[in-house]
Design a protein around this motif. Structure first.
Motif, PDB file in Angstrom:
ATOM      1  N   ALA A  30       0.860  -1.178   0.000  1.00  0.00           N
ATOM      2  CA  ALA A  30       0.000   0.000   0.000  1.00  0.00           C
ATOM      3  C   ALA A  30       0.896   1.228   0.000  1.00  0.00           C
ATOM      4  N   ALA A  31       0.445   2.272  -0.679  1.00  0.00           N
ATOM      5  CA  ALA A  31       1.211   3.518  -0.700  1.00  0.00           C
ATOM      6  C   ALA A  31       1.028   4.275   0.601  1.00  0.00           C
ATOM      7  N   THR A  32      -0.159   4.154   1.179  1.00  0.00           N
ATOM      8  CA  THR A  32      -0.499   4.852   2.407  1.00  0.00           C
ATOM      9  C   THR A  32      -1.635   4.086   3.076  1.00  0.00           C
ATOM     10  N   ALA A  33      -1.795   4.311   4.348  1.00  0.00           N
ATOM     11  CA  ALA A  33      -2.902   3.698   5.089  1.00  0.00           C
ATOM     12  C   ALA A  33      -3.281   4.632   6.229  1.00  0.00           C
ATOM     13  N   GLN A  34      -4.564   4.706   6.502  1.00  0.00           N
ATOM     14  CA  GLN A  34      -5.063   5.523   7.595  1.00  0.00           C
ATOM     15  C   GLN A  34      -5.851   4.642   8.567  1.00  0.00           C
ATOM     16  N   THR A  61      -3.896   1.389  -2.872  1.00  0.00           N
ATOM     17  CA  THR A  61      -3.007   0.503  -3.595  1.00  0.00           C
ATOM     18  C   THR A  61      -3.453   0.392  -5.042  1.00  0.00           C
ATOM     19  N   THR A  62      -2.828  -0.514  -5.770  1.00  0.00           N
ATOM     20  CA  THR A  62      -3.218  -0.789  -7.152  1.00  0.00           C
ATOM     21  C   THR A  62      -3.764  -2.203  -7.244  1.00  0.00           C
ATOM     22  N   ASP A  63      -4.498  -2.450  -8.310  1.00  0.00           N
ATOM     23  CA  ASP A  63      -5.042  -3.781  -8.533  1.00  0.00           C
ATOM     24  C   ASP A  63      -3.928  -4.827  -8.617  1.00  0.00           C
ATOM     25  N   ALA A  64      -2.792  -4.427  -9.152  1.00  0.00           N
ATOM     26  CA  ALA A  64      -1.664  -5.354  -9.276  1.00  0.00           C
ATOM     27  C   ALA A  64      -1.153  -5.825  -7.919  1.00  0.00           C
ATOM     28  N   ARG A  65      -1.351  -5.040  -6.872  1.00  0.00           N
ATOM     29  CA  ARG A  65      -0.851  -5.398  -5.539  1.00  0.00           C
ATOM     30  C   ARG A  65      -1.951  -5.911  -4.609  1.00  0.00           C
ATOM     31  N   GLU A 101       1.162   4.370  -7.612  1.00  0.00           N
ATOM     32  CA  GLU A 101       1.794   3.338  -8.452  1.00  0.00           C
ATOM     33  C   GLU A 101       3.277   3.182  -8.113  1.00  0.00           C
ATOM     34  N   THR A 102       3.977   4.295  -7.981  1.00  0.00           N
ATOM     35  CA  THR A 102       5.401   4.272  -7.672  1.00  0.00           C
ATOM     36  C   THR A 102       5.649   3.695  -6.271  1.00  0.00           C
ATOM     37  N   ALA A 103       4.857   4.133  -5.308  1.00  0.00           N
ATOM     38  CA  ALA A 103       5.062   3.703  -3.923  1.00  0.00           C
ATOM     39  C   ALA A 103       4.753   2.224  -3.699  1.00  0.00           C
ATOM     40  N   THR A 104       3.958   1.635  -4.581  1.00  0.00           N
ATOM     41  CA  THR A 104       3.616   0.212  -4.432  1.00  0.00           C
ATOM     42  C   THR A 104       4.366  -0.672  -5.423  1.00  0.00           C
ATOM     43  N   SER A 105       5.257  -0.089  -6.174  1.00  0.00           N
ATOM     44  CA  SER A 105       6.017  -0.875  -7.138  1.00  0.00           C
ATOM     45  C   SER A 105       7.020  -1.758  -6.410  1.00  0.00           C
ATOM     46  N   PRO A 106       6.989  -3.064  -6.632  1.00  0.00           N
ATOM     47  CA  PRO A 106       7.932  -3.928  -5.926  1.00  0.00           C
ATOM     48  C   PRO A 106       9.371  -3.728  -6.382  1.00  0.00           C
ATOM     49  N   GLU A 107       9.582  -3.123  -7.540  1.00  0.00           N
ATOM     50  CA  GLU A 107      10.932  -2.918  -8.061  1.00  0.00           C
ATOM     51  C   GLU A 107      11.606  -1.672  -7.504  1.00  0.00           C
ATOM     52  N   ALA A 108      10.855  -0.783  -6.896  1.00  0.00           N
ATOM     53  CA  ALA A 108      11.439   0.485  -6.443  1.00  0.00           C
ATOM     54  C   ALA A 108      12.311   0.320  -5.214  1.00  0.00           C
TER      55      ALA A 108
END
Length: 108
Positions: A30-34, A61-65, A101-108
């Motif tokens: 997830a990029a963020t959570a509250q 998050t994104t559907d991919a994650r 998208e960037t924050a949840t990318s597993p490659e980053a």
């Protein structure tokens, strides 16, 4: 363009909600959570009507994650059959959605 999701669950207390939120973000699921609450919950479970206090946890998050996030929530959750639901975000600012998208990318 990626599909962006708002994923929710509830927890019995703030601490378990914060643990789920932090671990999902650390794992880039997830990029963020509250964590918000408490909220009053009314439900039917095991054939009985109940009422209790819960805390909402919302993830972006994104559907991919999603599948990995769902598995993470279920594995780390204090309840044996937690709610995990998702809705697709119909709109959002372009810069924010790219950040998700960037924050949840597993490659980053």
């Amino acid at each position: 363009m990626a599909v962006h999701l708002l994923v929710t669950t509830t927890t019995p207390d703030r601490e378990s909600g914060a643990k789920l939120a932090g671990s999902a973000v650390a794992a880039r699921l997830a990029a963020t959570a509250q964590v918000t609450g408490p909220v009053s919950s009314f439900f039917r479970h095991l054939g009985e009507q109940g009422e209790g206090e819960e805390w909402n946890v919302t993830f972006k998050t994104t559907d991919a994650r999603y599948a990995e996030l769902e598995a993470h929530i279920i594995e780390q959750h204090p309840w044996s059959k937690p709610e995990v639901t998702a809705i697709e975000l119909a709109r959002g600012s372009a810069d924010y959605l790219r950040w998700v998208e960037t924050a949840t990318s597993p490659e980053a």
